[in-house]
Design a protein around this motif. Structure first.
Motif, PDB file in Angstrom:
ATOM      1  N   ALA A   1      55.718 116.208  -9.485  1.00  0.00           N
ATOM      2  CA  ALA A   1      56.185 115.257 -10.491  1.00  0.00           C
ATOM      3  C   ALA A   1      57.417 115.780 -11.212  1.00  0.00           C
ATOM      4  CB  ALA A   1      55.075 114.970 -11.497  1.00  0.00           C
ATOM      5  N   ILE A   2      57.373 117.057 -11.564  1.00  0.00           N
ATOM      6  CA  ILE A   2      58.513 117.616 -12.300  1.00  0.00           C
ATOM      7  C   ILE A   2      59.757 117.628 -11.404  1.00  0.00           C
ATOM      8  CG2 ILE A   2      59.414 119.718 -13.378  1.00  0.00           C
ATOM      9  CD1 ILE A   2      56.552 120.251 -14.376  1.00  0.00           C
ATOM     10  N   ALA A   3      59.580 118.052 -10.154  1.00  0.00           N
ATOM     11  CA  ALA A   3      60.718 118.085  -9.228  1.00  0.00           C
ATOM     12  C   ALA A   3      61.287 116.681  -9.042  1.00  0.00           C
ATOM     13  CB  ALA A   3      60.280 118.658  -7.883  1.00  0.00           C
ATOM     14  N   SER A   4      60.390 115.702  -8.891  1.00  0.00           N
ATOM     15  CA  SER A   4      60.814 114.337  -8.643  1.00  0.00           C
ATOM     16  C   SER A   4      61.582 113.749  -9.832  1.00  0.00           C
ATOM     17  CB  SER A   4      59.577 113.508  -8.317  1.00  0.00           C
ATOM     18  OG  SER A   4      59.871 112.151  -8.341  1.00  0.00           O
ATOM     19  N   MET A   5      61.008 113.917 -11.025  1.00  0.00           N
ATOM     20  CA  MET A   5      61.686 113.382 -12.218  1.00  0.00           C
ATOM     21  C   MET A   5      63.026 114.059 -12.442  1.00  0.00           C
ATOM     22  SD  MET A   5      59.251 112.625 -15.468  1.00  0.00           S
ATOM     23  CE  MET A   5      58.208 114.041 -15.317  1.00  0.00           C
ATOM     24  N   ALA A   6      63.036 115.377 -12.317  1.00  0.00           N
ATOM     25  CA  ALA A   6      64.273 116.121 -12.566  1.00  0.00           C
ATOM     26  C   ALA A   6      65.343 115.697 -11.568  1.00  0.00           C
ATOM     27  CB  ALA A   6      64.019 117.620 -12.474  1.00  0.00           C
ATOM     28  N   PHE A   7      64.950 115.559 -10.288  1.00  0.00           N
ATOM     29  CA  PHE A   7      65.937 115.131  -9.298  1.00  0.00           C
ATOM     30  C   PHE A   7      66.460 113.730  -9.638  1.00  0.00           C
ATOM     31  CE2 PHE A   7      67.048 112.544  -5.667  1.00  0.00           C
ATOM     32  CZ  PHE A   7      68.063 113.302  -5.117  1.00  0.00           C
ATOM     33  N   GLY A   8      65.542 112.801  -9.919  1.00  0.00           N
ATOM     34  CA  GLY A   8      65.954 111.426 -10.194  1.00  0.00           C
ATOM     35  C   GLY A   8      66.904 111.340 -11.379  1.00  0.00           C
ATOM     36  N   LEU A   9      66.553 112.077 -12.420  1.00  0.00           N
ATOM     37  CA  LEU A   9      67.353 112.048 -13.646  1.00  0.00           C
ATOM     38  C   LEU A   9      68.746 112.613 -13.397  1.00  0.00           C
ATOM     39  CD1 LEU A   9      67.000 111.416 -16.704  1.00  0.00           C
ATOM     40  CD2 LEU A   9      66.333 113.784 -17.031  1.00  0.00           C
TER      41      LEU A   9
ATOM     42  N   ALA B   1      61.119 110.217  -4.661  1.00  0.00           N
ATOM     43  CA  ALA B   1      59.726 110.109  -4.232  1.00  0.00           C
ATOM     44  C   ALA B   1      59.438 111.101  -3.105  1.00  0.00           C
ATOM     45  CB  ALA B   1      59.426 108.688  -3.780  1.00  0.00           C
ATOM     46  N   ILE B   2      60.365 111.195  -2.144  1.00  0.00           N
ATOM     47  CA  ILE B   2      60.153 112.118  -1.013  1.00  0.00           C
ATOM     48  C   ILE B   2      60.084 113.559  -1.506  1.00  0.00           C
ATOM     49  CG2 ILE B   2      61.239 113.074   1.070  1.00  0.00           C
ATOM     50  CD1 ILE B   2      62.327 110.147   1.513  1.00  0.00           C
ATOM     51  N   ILE B   3      60.989 113.909  -2.414  1.00  0.00           N
ATOM     52  CA  ILE B   3      60.971 115.268  -2.965  1.00  0.00           C
ATOM     53  C   ILE B   3      59.636 115.534  -3.663  1.00  0.00           C
ATOM     54  CG2 ILE B   3      61.962 116.706  -4.799  1.00  0.00           C
ATOM     55  CD1 ILE B   3      64.708 115.553  -3.941  1.00  0.00           C
ATOM     56  N   GLY B   4      59.162 114.551  -4.431  1.00  0.00           N
ATOM     57  CA  GLY B   4      57.883 114.706  -5.116  1.00  0.00           C
ATOM     58  C   GLY B   4      56.750 114.940  -4.127  1.00  0.00           C
ATOM     59  N   ILE B   5      56.755 114.190  -3.029  1.00  0.00           N
ATOM     60  CA  ILE B   5      55.678 114.306  -2.046  1.00  0.00           C
ATOM     61  C   ILE B   5      55.735 115.653  -1.342  1.00  0.00           C
ATOM     62  CG2 ILE B   5      54.848 113.387   0.156  1.00  0.00           C
ATOM     63  CD1 ILE B   5      55.749 110.583  -0.907  1.00  0.00           C
ATOM     64  N   VAL B   6      56.943 116.054  -0.914  1.00  0.00           N
ATOM     65  CA  VAL B   6      57.082 117.323  -0.192  1.00  0.00           C
ATOM     66  C   VAL B   6      56.677 118.494  -1.088  1.00  0.00           C
ATOM     67  CG1 VAL B   6      58.758 118.902   0.859  1.00  0.00           C
ATOM     68  CG2 VAL B   6      58.839 116.451   1.391  1.00  0.00           C
ATOM     69  N   VAL B   7      57.175 118.512  -2.319  1.00  0.00           N
ATOM     70  CA  VAL B   7      56.851 119.618  -3.224  1.00  0.00           C
ATOM     71  C   VAL B   7      55.340 119.644  -3.493  1.00  0.00           C
ATOM     72  CG1 VAL B   7      57.163 120.527  -5.559  1.00  0.00           C
ATOM     73  CG2 VAL B   7      59.139 119.697  -4.277  1.00  0.00           C
ATOM     74  N   SER B   8      54.732 118.475  -3.661  1.00  0.00           N
ATOM     75  CA  SER B   8      53.285 118.432  -3.901  1.00  0.00           C
ATOM     76  C   SER B   8      52.506 119.026  -2.736  1.00  0.00           C
ATOM     77  CB  SER B   8      52.814 116.988  -4.115  1.00  0.00           C
ATOM     78  OG  SER B   8      53.306 116.493  -5.324  1.00  0.00           O
ATOM     79  N   LEU B   9      52.942 118.678  -1.515  1.00  0.00           N
ATOM     80  CA  LEU B   9      52.216 119.164  -0.336  1.00  0.00           C
ATOM     81  C   LEU B   9      52.365 120.669  -0.159  1.00  0.00           C
ATOM     82  CD1 LEU B   9      52.939 116.289   2.199  1.00  0.00           C
ATOM     83  CD2 LEU B   9      50.769 116.841   1.096  1.00  0.00           C
ATOM     84  N   LEU B  10      53.462 121.213  -0.665  1.00  0.00           N
ATOM     85  CA  LEU B  10      53.695 122.650  -0.517  1.00  0.00           C
ATOM     86  C   LEU B  10      52.989 123.458  -1.603  1.00  0.00           C
ATOM     87  CD1 LEU B  10      57.502 122.664   0.404  1.00  0.00           C
ATOM     88  CD2 LEU B  10      55.542 123.010   1.923  1.00  0.00           C
ATOM     89  N   THR B  11      52.497 122.790  -2.641  1.00  0.00           N
ATOM     90  CA  THR B  11      51.848 123.509  -3.730  1.00  0.00           C
ATOM     91  C   THR B  11      50.379 123.073  -3.821  1.00  0.00           C
ATOM     92  OG1 THR B  11      52.818 121.847  -5.171  1.00  0.00           O
ATOM     93  CG2 THR B  11      53.868 124.001  -5.166  1.00  0.00           C
TER      94      THR B  11
END
Lengths: 88, 597
Positions: free
Chosen positions: B499-507, B545-555
């Motif tokens: 979530a943090i990666a996704s929001m930060a990227f989007g912003l 969204a893709i970044i959020g999903i990938v980062v989530s799957l890796l953590t």
């Protein structure tokens, strides 16, 4: 989490909800991006009243369908909720 | 003038009266109007909340000048409600708290995520509110002869009374009144004009009817008129389809992600009420949005019809000069043009020195240059004058424009104040603060936000600038808020890191792209995939969204209780039963609903 008086089929409820949501989003896509943008040139060969149909969908028709979609969603969700014992 | 003062004073008095009647007694009242607003009433309030000075004043004008290209606003700003109703509103209501950052902070069990969401919400709301305030200033300065800044001060005073005293409760009921004012004000002149041009009193039907007394449809006729002057056909566009697609998408997903719209759905009593309420909201919005394209087309038609090839009048003594021109067999410039010339929103420069006013497009067949500039924003406000409607219609229009601006400003103020008092102060900085203190801070924050918004409005004197800035609001809401709220509901595995990666990227990506292509390099040929800054939020939304999903799957997956929470908010009725024992719920426990409520 088991203080519900009646048995709620949460799994069935959720998969029915997702299925309904996807099919409504297909219509949502079709009337706006589909009719109003991607297929506009084709549809513009037909007229509704004095307006080219594709143009009309983009400026009027899509909005009417959106309203209908939400109310149908409410109606269908109530039915799903009754079926799976969910109290909304 | 007198009618205008009458309508403005009467409507403002009503708003204040409602505000005094609906004062907020607790944070529950202040943030969510006690969670017990009727779905239809909330739908009406949402419509007023949503339809801003931009919808009321600028949208029809944009459509008038863009023709088919203006469809992006019509589809984008209504289609978002389908997403809201199907994907977000019922689940966020089931979650049952106060704000969007509240959801983000709890769902992603992270203060960092909550704070980023607060930043997104504040950024989106402040860019938006400045536009409302300058809309108020324009309406006052043109119609009440009041200075632009004084106009903003008056607007600030009114919003202050009902937002600061009444909180969400006061805002909800004033928004209902404001909706009635604005829809009436928008529709009445449209009906008159539709009658005049097509003979059909229903603007939606007039839009597709024939020109009165002729055998050619209004749109076909308009196409012919504009192409003869060298513009592109009204029913076509020179935007690429990919850009039309992306802008529509950014506006749709941005609408669904806008915090001031989402929080309105926290005010109803249940998830199913939230669904119905979204439907009502769209009905009330559609009443204006299906009239707008008709108003736009009629305005384009009327402006060309009344101005093109008329004789310009230099002197201040309009009546005498106009009579002289008429007796010489000419047509004088219409009086509305002279009235609006003072505001600088319309202008004339006699390029060929013939004294006549030529409106021409870029490809004029007769090779003449365009001599008339008309700001899009006047199409609505000036339309009663252009169509020579009675003076009370103009007064009504002004009251409607003010209602649209003030109701949206109030909704945004609620987001700003709750983000500060609830999410930043109570949930992040000073945990364990009492309900009373929080309510006081919420009021102070709302007051501070009113002042800040007013100052921003005073410094953005032109709506055109505001329209540019609004691109930020939608792009950011689409790329930073929508993906994490959506994934937070529909994908249990989504975790804090994602979530943090996704929001930060989007912003960051959306902000940089819009800033770069609006202010540094304005060459459209450099756009990424040919997508304009207005539409880029849609593209970056997928990346985010893709970044959020990938980062989530890796953590690591989110803790079990969070996964249970997601299951609960999906099924109405479960969360409200379990959720009441959440120790963080604070204010909700203080609220003991009386049975009669």
């Amino acid at each position: 989490m088991s203080n519900e008086p009646t048995k709620v089929d949460a799994k069935g409820y959720w998969s029915a909800t997702v299925k309904l949501t996807i099919s409504l989003l297909v219509i949502w896509f079709a009337v706006s991006y589909g009719a109003g943008v991607l297929l506009r040139d084709v549809l513009d060969n037909v007229s509704i009243g004095g307006a080219p149909l594709g143009f009309w969908f983009a400026q009027q028709g899509a909005i009417y369908v959106f309203v209908a979609l939400i109310f149908y969603y409410c109606f269908a969700m109530n039915k799903i909720e009754r079926k799976y014992g969910v109290k909304g | 003038m007198d009618w205008t003062i009458f309508f403005v004073v009467a409507s403002f008095g009503t708003y204040i009266g409602i505000a005094l009647w609906a004062r907020a007694g607790s944070t529950n009242d202040f943030y969510v109007a006690g969670h017990d607003v009727h779905p239809m009433i909330n739908g009406m309030a949402t419509a007023a909340d949503w339809m801003s000075a931009a919808s009321f004043l600028s949208m029809a004008g944009l459509i008038a000048s863009l023709g088919y290209g203006g469809s992006v606003y019509l589809m984008g700003w209504t289609g978002g409600y389908v997403l809201l109703a199907l994907l977000l509103a019922p689940f966020l209501r089931e979650f049952g708290k106060f704000t969007v950052p509240d959801f983000v902070g709890d769902r992603y069990y992270s203060t960092a995520a909550r704070v980023i969401a607060v930043i997104c919400a504040l950024f989106v709301s402040f860019t938006y509110i400045a536009g409302q305030m300058s809309g108020v200033g324009i309406a006052f300065s043109r119609f009440l002869g009041v200075d632009f800044n004084t106009g903003i001060l008056v607007g600030m005073g009114i919003v202050f009374v009902y937002a600061v005293l009444g909180g969400m409760k006061g805002v909800t009921y004033t928004q209902v009144a404001q909706y009635c004012v604005l829809i009436f004000a928008y529709t009445v002149p449209a009906i008159f004009i539709s009658m005049m041009i097509t003979g059909n009193p229903v603007p939606q039907l007039g839009f597709i009817s024939n020109v009165r007394g002729e055998d050619v449809s209004m749109l076909e006729n308009l196409n012919q008129v504009v192409t003869e002057l060298g513009f592109i056909e009204y029913t076509s566009t020179n935007k690429s389809w990919i850009d039309v697609f992306a802008i529509t998408g950014a506006l749709m997903f941005g609408t669904a992600g806008l915090p001031h719209v989402i929080i309105r759905f926290f005010t109803v009593s249940s998830a199913s009420a939230a669904r119905v309420s979204a439907g009502w909201a769209l009905v009330f919005i559609a009443l204006l949005y299906t009239v707008a394209p008709a108003v736009g087309a009629f305005a384009r038609y009327n402006i060309i019809d009344t101005v093109n090839e008329t004789t310009y009048i230099e002197t201040d003594d309009y009546a005498v000069a106009a009579e002289g021109i008429t007796s010489d067999g000419g047509t004088p410039v219409p009086e509305w043009f002279k009235n609006w010339e003072r505001t600088g929103l319309v202008g004339f420069e006699d390029m060929n020195g013939d004294g006549l006013m030529q409106i021409r497009g870029p490809n004029a067949p007769d090779g003449l240059a365009n001599e008339v500039t008309i700001n899009n924003d006047i199409s609505v406000l000036a339309s009663p004058e252009i169509a020579q409607l009675p003076e009370w219609v103009i007064g009504l229009m002004v009251a409607g424009g003010l209602a649209a601006a003030l109701s949206t400003a109030a909704g945004l103020l609620m987001v700003i104040s709750s983000a500060i008092s609830h999410d930043l102060c109570r949930r992040t900085l000073f945990k364990g603060m009492s309900d009373k203190t929080e309510l006081r801070i919420a009021r102070v924050a709302a007051a501070g936000a009113v002042a800040a918004a007013g100052l921003m409005g005073m410094n953005t004197a032109k709506l055109a600038f505001v329209a540019q800035v609004v691109a930020f609001a939608f792009g950011l809401a689409a790329a930073s808020l929508f993906p994490i709220i959506f994934l937070g509901i529909f994908w249990k595995r989504m975790n804090k890191e994602g979530a943090i990666a996704s929001m930060a990227f989007g912003l960051i990506s959306t902000f940089s792209y819009i800033y770069y292509f609006k202010f540094v390099d304005t060459d459209p040929s450099h756009w990424f995939l040919g997508v304009s800054p207005e539409g880029i939020g849609f593209v970056f939304m997928f990346f985010s969204a893709i970044i959020g999903i990938v980062v989530s799957l890796l953590t690591a997956p989110p803790p079990q209780e969070i996964q249970d929470l997601v299951e609960d908010i999906r099924v109405p009725g479960t969360r409200t039963r379990h959720g009441s024992v959440d120790e963080d719920m604070g204010p909700m426990d203080d609220h003991t609903p009386t049975p009669a409520e």
